[in-house]
Design a protein around this motif. Structure first.
Motif, PDB file in Angstrom:
ATOM      1  N   ARG A 165      -0.806-107.262  19.699  1.00  0.00           N
ATOM      2  CA  ARG A 165      -1.600-107.493  18.504  1.00  0.00           C
ATOM      3  C   ARG A 165      -1.589-106.257  17.619  1.00  0.00           C
ATOM      4  N   THR A 166      -1.672-106.486  16.334  1.00  0.00           N
ATOM      5  CA  THR A 166      -1.823-105.374  15.398  1.00  0.00           C
ATOM      6  C   THR A 166      -3.184-105.519  14.732  1.00  0.00           C
ATOM      7  N   HIS A 167      -3.897-104.413  14.686  1.00  0.00           N
ATOM      8  CA  HIS A 167      -5.243-104.424  14.120  1.00  0.00           C
ATOM      9  C   HIS A 167      -5.227-103.750  12.757  1.00  0.00           C
ATOM     10  N   SER A 168      -6.031-104.257  11.864  1.00  0.00           N
ATOM     11  CA  SER A 168      -6.111-103.679  10.526  1.00  0.00           C
ATOM     12  C   SER A 168      -6.848-102.342  10.581  1.00  0.00           C
ATOM     13  N   ALA A 169      -6.654-101.560   9.542  1.00  0.00           N
ATOM     14  CA  ALA A 169      -7.306-100.259   9.472  1.00  0.00           C
ATOM     15  C   ALA A 169      -8.825-100.409   9.404  1.00  0.00           C
ATOM     16  N   SER A 170      -9.291-101.428   8.729  1.00  0.00           N
ATOM     17  CA  SER A 170     -10.745-101.631   8.628  1.00  0.00           C
ATOM     18  C   SER A 170     -11.347-101.988   9.988  1.00  0.00           C
ATOM     19  N   PHE A 171     -10.611-102.783  10.792  1.00  0.00           N
ATOM     20  CA  PHE A 171     -11.096-103.122  12.131  1.00  0.00           C
ATOM     21  C   PHE A 171     -11.165-101.873  13.002  1.00  0.00           C
ATOM     22  N   LYS A 172     -10.117-101.046  12.938  1.00  0.00           N
ATOM     23  CA  LYS A 172     -10.089 -99.814  13.730  1.00  0.00           C
ATOM     24  C   LYS A 172     -11.237 -98.896  13.334  1.00  0.00           C
ATOM     25  N   ALA A 173     -11.488 -98.793  12.025  1.00  0.00           N
ATOM     26  CA  ALA A 173     -12.577 -97.945  11.548  1.00  0.00           C
ATOM     27  C   ALA A 173     -13.929 -98.473  12.017  1.00  0.00           C
ATOM     28  N   LYS A 174     -14.095 -99.781  11.986  1.00  0.00           N
ATOM     29  CA  LYS A 174     -15.352-100.378  12.421  1.00  0.00           C
ATOM     30  C   LYS A 174     -15.604-100.105  13.901  1.00  0.00           C
ATOM     31  N   ALA A 228     -14.235 -97.658  15.743  1.00  0.00           N
ATOM     32  CA  ALA A 228     -14.406 -96.222  15.951  1.00  0.00           C
ATOM     33  C   ALA A 228     -15.794 -95.758  15.515  1.00  0.00           C
ATOM     34  N   LEU A 229     -16.285 -96.287  14.400  1.00  0.00           N
ATOM     35  CA  LEU A 229     -17.633 -95.924  13.952  1.00  0.00           C
ATOM     36  C   LEU A 229     -18.690 -96.411  14.934  1.00  0.00           C
ATOM     37  N   ALA A 230     -18.475 -97.594  15.495  1.00  0.00           N
ATOM     38  CA  ALA A 230     -19.416 -98.100  16.507  1.00  0.00           C
ATOM     39  C   ALA A 230     -19.402 -97.196  17.735  1.00  0.00           C
ATOM     40  N   ALA A 231     -18.235 -96.668  18.087  1.00  0.00           N
ATOM     41  CA  ALA A 231     -18.142 -95.769  19.236  1.00  0.00           C
ATOM     42  C   ALA A 231     -18.817 -94.431  18.938  1.00  0.00           C
ATOM     43  N   ILE A 232     -18.700 -93.961  17.703  1.00  0.00           N
ATOM     44  CA  ILE A 232     -19.324 -92.689  17.335  1.00  0.00           C
ATOM     45  C   ILE A 232     -20.844 -92.810  17.304  1.00  0.00           C
ATOM     46  N   LYS A 233     -21.351 -93.963  16.882  1.00  0.00           N
ATOM     47  CA  LYS A 233     -22.803 -94.160  16.846  1.00  0.00           C
ATOM     48  C   LYS A 233     -23.419 -93.919  18.213  1.00  0.00           C
ATOM     49  N   PRO A 251     -10.624-100.075  26.463  1.00  0.00           N
ATOM     50  CA  PRO A 251     -11.448 -98.875  26.253  1.00  0.00           C
ATOM     51  C   PRO A 251     -10.642 -97.636  25.855  1.00  0.00           C
ATOM     52  N   ASN A 252      -9.440 -97.485  26.403  1.00  0.00           N
ATOM     53  CA  ASN A 252      -8.614 -96.332  26.020  1.00  0.00           C
ATOM     54  C   ASN A 252      -8.254 -96.383  24.540  1.00  0.00           C
ATOM     55  N   GLN A 253      -8.054 -97.579  24.015  1.00  0.00           N
ATOM     56  CA  GLN A 253      -7.724 -97.724  22.594  1.00  0.00           C
ATOM     57  C   GLN A 253      -8.908 -97.315  21.730  1.00  0.00           C
ATOM     58  N   ILE A 254     -10.097 -97.670  22.152  1.00  0.00           N
ATOM     59  CA  ILE A 254     -11.302 -97.286  21.408  1.00  0.00           C
ATOM     60  C   ILE A 254     -11.449 -95.769  21.403  1.00  0.00           C
ATOM     61  N   THR A 255     -11.202 -95.141  22.546  1.00  0.00           N
ATOM     62  CA  THR A 255     -11.289 -93.686  22.634  1.00  0.00           C
ATOM     63  C   THR A 255     -10.270 -93.019  21.713  1.00  0.00           C
ATOM     64  N   THR A 256      -9.066 -93.579  21.657  1.00  0.00           N
ATOM     65  CA  THR A 256      -8.025 -93.036  20.775  1.00  0.00           C
ATOM     66  C   THR A 256      -8.433 -93.162  19.316  1.00  0.00           C
ATOM     67  N   TRP A 257      -8.913 -94.324  18.914  1.00  0.00           N
ATOM     68  CA  TRP A 257      -9.332 -94.533  17.527  1.00  0.00           C
ATOM     69  C   TRP A 257     -10.503 -93.622  17.165  1.00  0.00           C
ATOM     70  N   LEU A 285     -10.458 -90.820  14.205  1.00  0.00           N
ATOM     71  CA  LEU A 285     -11.458 -90.803  13.144  1.00  0.00           C
ATOM     72  C   LEU A 285     -12.139 -89.444  13.067  1.00  0.00           C
ATOM     73  N   GLU A 286     -12.483 -88.881  14.205  1.00  0.00           N
ATOM     74  CA  GLU A 286     -13.133 -87.576  14.215  1.00  0.00           C
ATOM     75  C   GLU A 286     -12.185 -86.493  13.726  1.00  0.00           C
ATOM     76  N   GLY A 287     -10.916 -86.593  14.064  1.00  0.00           N
ATOM     77  CA  GLY A 287      -9.936 -85.601  13.625  1.00  0.00           C
ATOM     78  C   GLY A 287      -9.623 -85.687  12.147  1.00  0.00           C
ATOM     79  N   GLY A 288      -9.659 -86.880  11.583  1.00  0.00           N
ATOM     80  CA  GLY A 288      -9.327 -87.060  10.177  1.00  0.00           C
ATOM     81  C   GLY A 288     -10.520 -87.089   9.261  1.00  0.00           C
ATOM     82  N   ALA A 289     -11.714 -86.922   9.792  1.00  0.00           N
ATOM     83  CA  ALA A 289     -12.919 -87.002   8.968  1.00  0.00           C
ATOM     84  C   ALA A 289     -13.011 -85.853   7.979  1.00  0.00           C
ATOM     85  N   THR A 290     -12.431 -84.709   8.290  1.00  0.00           N
ATOM     86  CA  THR A 290     -12.515 -83.573   7.370  1.00  0.00           C
ATOM     87  C   THR A 290     -11.703 -83.823   6.111  1.00  0.00           C
TER      88      THR A 290
END
Length: 103
Positions: free
Chosen positions: A7-16, A18-23, A39-45, A49-54
């Protein structure tokens, strides 16, 4: 057990996700079950997100500054140089009879 197609996930899905994981209000395992992602995919995303937030807070938009400036004069000079070389080689090969008229 049948294999799931890739499956390929959209960027908006990945962001959603990843943000849920950061919360942090749910565990990674709970998020994996909710979004049907490993779960490994969530950790990667989350790490991406944390690396590219700057880059979000860089002046000038971040992504627009990533491309180096183009030196148009140097490119035109290189085009002229290559054109001269091609013309010279074409003339030399045609005189030697190694260049066909049809290309």
């Amino acid at each position: 057990m049948t294999r799931r197609s890739r499956r390929t996930h959209s960027a908006s899905f990945k962001a959603k996700v990843a943000l849920a994981a950061i919360k942090g209000d749910r565990t990674i395992a709970q998020l994996a079950e909710q979004f049907d992602v490993h779960p490994n995919q969530i950790t990667t995303w989350k790490a991406q997100l944390e690396g590219g937030a700057t880059d979000v807070f860089v002046a000038g938009g971040g992504a627009a500054q990533a491309a180096p400036p183009v030196d148009v004069k140097a490119l035109h000079a290189k085009i002229g140089e290559l054109t001269l070389e091609n013309d010279f080689l074409e003339g030399a090969l045609s005189k030697a009879g190694l260049l066909n008229a049809k290309r």
